[in-house]
Every structure is written in C-alpha cells, then in structure tokens.
Write an enzyme that holds these catalytic residues in place. Sequence first.
Site, PDB file in Angstrom:
ATOM      1  N   CYS A  30       0.838  -1.208   0.000  1.00 52.54           N
ATOM      2  CA  CYS A  30       0.000   0.000   0.000  1.00 52.54           C
ATOM      3  C   CYS A  30       0.872   1.256   0.000  1.00 52.54           C
ATOM      4  O   CYS A  30       1.455   1.613   1.020  1.00 52.54           O
ATOM      5  CB  CYS A  30      -0.916  -0.060   1.223  1.00 52.54           C
ATOM      6  SG  CYS A  30      -1.570   1.498   1.783  1.00 52.54           S
ATOM      7  N   CYS A  33       0.348   3.932   2.620  1.00 45.59           N
ATOM      8  CA  CYS A  33       0.760   3.473   3.958  1.00 45.59           C
ATOM      9  C   CYS A  33       2.250   3.713   4.156  1.00 45.59           C
ATOM     10  O   CYS A  33       2.706   4.105   5.233  1.00 45.59           O
ATOM     11  CB  CYS A  33       0.506   1.981   4.135  1.00 45.59           C
ATOM     12  SG  CYS A  33      -1.218   1.511   3.989  1.00 45.59           S
TER      13      CYS A  33
END
Lengths: 107, 304
Positions: A30, A33
């Site tokens: 991700c 993230c």
Amino acid sequence: MAHTYTDANFESDVLKSDVPVVVDFWAEWCPPCKLMGPIVEEVAGEIDEAKMKIGKLDVDANQTTAMKYNVMSIPTMLVFKNGEVADKIVGSMPKEKLMEKLAPHLA
Amino acid sequence: MRSVAIIGSGPAGWTAAIYAARASLNPILFEGSEPGGQLMTTTEVENFPGFIHGIQGPELMQVLREQAKRFGTEIVSAMVESLKQVEGGFELVSNGQTYRAQTVILSTGATAKRLGLESEKRLYGRGVSACATCDGFFFKGKNVIVVGGGDSAMEESSFLTRFAEKVYLVHRRDSFRASKIMQDRVKANPKIEIIWNSEVTDILGEEKVTAAVLKNIVTGETREMPIDGVFAAIGHAPNISLVQGLVDLDEKGYVVTLPGSTRTNVPGLFACGDVQDAKYRQAITAAGTGCMAALDAERFLSGH
C-alpha cells in the site's frame, strides 16, 4: 519509536493499556501506507508515552485484528481508549494534520 | 535566485528534473502531497517503453526519482503552498520556507474524481475505497462494484478479481472508452459482470457498505443491489489550485499551453503532464512533455 502490534499482543498491549493507543493499520503493498510510515514514527517520537502509545499493525500478518475492527481501507488509524475504539482516521495526511487529529485523545 | 523549480513528482516532473539537471540548471523539485503521483496506486505498467515484462508503478517512480537525483536534482519532500510572480521570476512557499526561481515547471498532475455522493464520504474506509491496490485485500470472497469505463476502471476491475468473488463493472454508457486490450481482458474474465447504461446514485450501510442503488439511465429504473465495496474510477481532474488566477485555464480547468510547446501565458511558467493534458494522459506522454518543459525553460533562461 513506534510499537509493533500483532494479533498476539493486541489484547495486552492495546486493549489493556492504561493510556490511549493509536494503531496504524498498514501493509507492504500500500503506497500511501508507506508514505505514512515515517510520519507515524516521527509522531511516536514526539508524543509522551505516558500520554499516548503509538504503534503499527501489519494487516497481512495480523488479519484477525484487522477483520475484527472492520478495517477495509488502509492506511487506517484507530484510537483505542479503555479497550474501545474512540476514533477512526482514514487515509494518508501530513504530520501537522495527524497531530491535530490525535491531540484531543491525549491522556 | 534559482533557475528552475519543478512542482510535482510524477513522470512529467522527474523527466523535467533529469533534463534540467543534465543541462546544469540545478533544479529543485517539490514532491507534493502525493509523491510519485498516480502511478503510485497502480500495479503493473505494461506500456512504458523500455520494460519488456512491464514494471510496477511505484518501482518506475522510484527509478525515475533516483535518476533525477543522480544528476543533482535537489528534492524537497513537501507541498508547495503558494506560487506567485515576482520581479525576475517566481516566489514559492513550502513548509513555511520561501524559495525563488526564474522559471517554474508545473507538473502537479491530476487527481481521481469521486462520485460526489454524501454516502460515499460517510462510508469512505468502510467499503468505499479510492485505492484498489491498497484495499483489494479486504474484499476476499466479497462482491464489489467498480464504476467507470476507461483504462483505470478496466485495470481496477481485473485487479480486484484476484480477491473478490464477483466484480460488477458499472458504466453509464453502452460502450467503454478504454483501450481494446484492457476491454478484452475484462470481457473475458468470468468474475466480472458488466452493467451498462447505469450509474450508482446512492451507497447504503450504517457501519459499512451493504448495498448500492443503481439507476438505469435508459429506462430510469432504480434498484438496490447488495454489495460489500464500491470503487470509483471515473476519470481525473487537474490539480490547479496553485495556479488559479495566475495562468489561463481551459473550460475543463486544464492549464492552457501554446500548441507544440509547454509555454503558458505567463512568461517563465511551463506546464507539463496531466495538469495540461485532457487528451492523452499517459505516463509516457507526461514524461515527453516533462522533457519539453525542461528544454523550453532552458531556452527561456538563455534568452535572459
């Protein structure tokens, strides 16, 4: 330093904590993230542990916890107080904005 | 005063930086709020020349960044908050610090549009997602809707079938504008069902998404469909907040550049990549115009 939370230590380190705990749900795949990672580390370094603990949980390795709290989008940060979810912060954001969102939860 | 400031870190920005740095213009590049841009939330990029077997979007951006760095690009990992014209160039403010540059290359790109529903905001992170790459994992064995008809809608639908039981691709027309290879892939995938001539008019659920309301545009009929997730891939809007009132924009909000160049109506301000391109919007065209912007800036500086 930000803590590392897992399915195994979640109960003892997060739910039974005396102070509010912020858990950053993240994963390797991700990109937003990974942008938040260093910001979370920085924030963890600046907030007094006696007022709030901050840590990360890898959703890939700890699916039970992620599912239990209905995390369906990452990055998501959950703020736990006395074992209950007190706030849900979804998405990446600059450090100042994160600090602003966490401020009301400091013990 | 610096000679070149580059705003944005997608393929356009990094290519401009590589060219400007190699021309000894000592560029400074501001990475912005989403470093790497749109490719950071894609997976496999198969059509960027030079990679026989494709390359992951984030990896491509990492490589471009390293290449720009190797030639001495100064990188600021922050957003530019304001940009204005001053005597002899421009003034930029980033993270409370002021920078001055004779030329500015604007490569701020575009951002994915949302459906614009109240329920979409309320259920964001609760089944509504803006990033299939990030969130596909949470929809293992579930049913999801992807809205859109372009390449990104095709890519997201195909990607989500790795996790989801069923992907419903909802499109408001009766044909896709996506490239043929992407369409064929979607149409051949047994896990994807296409729902033509329809739009999502509401998303339902208290704690998380439980259903969507679909409206058939031709018949006007609406129906409720049980669903676990909603992903929108309905195009992009240019990121122009920094230059509103400073530079000419077209009726869609894209920065206007002189045909065959990256020059805007403001001398010394050049625009490249998706912020000025409503038509092609490819990584390679963004990189191409990034190159043009650096060459245009170099020519501008040598004339001063």
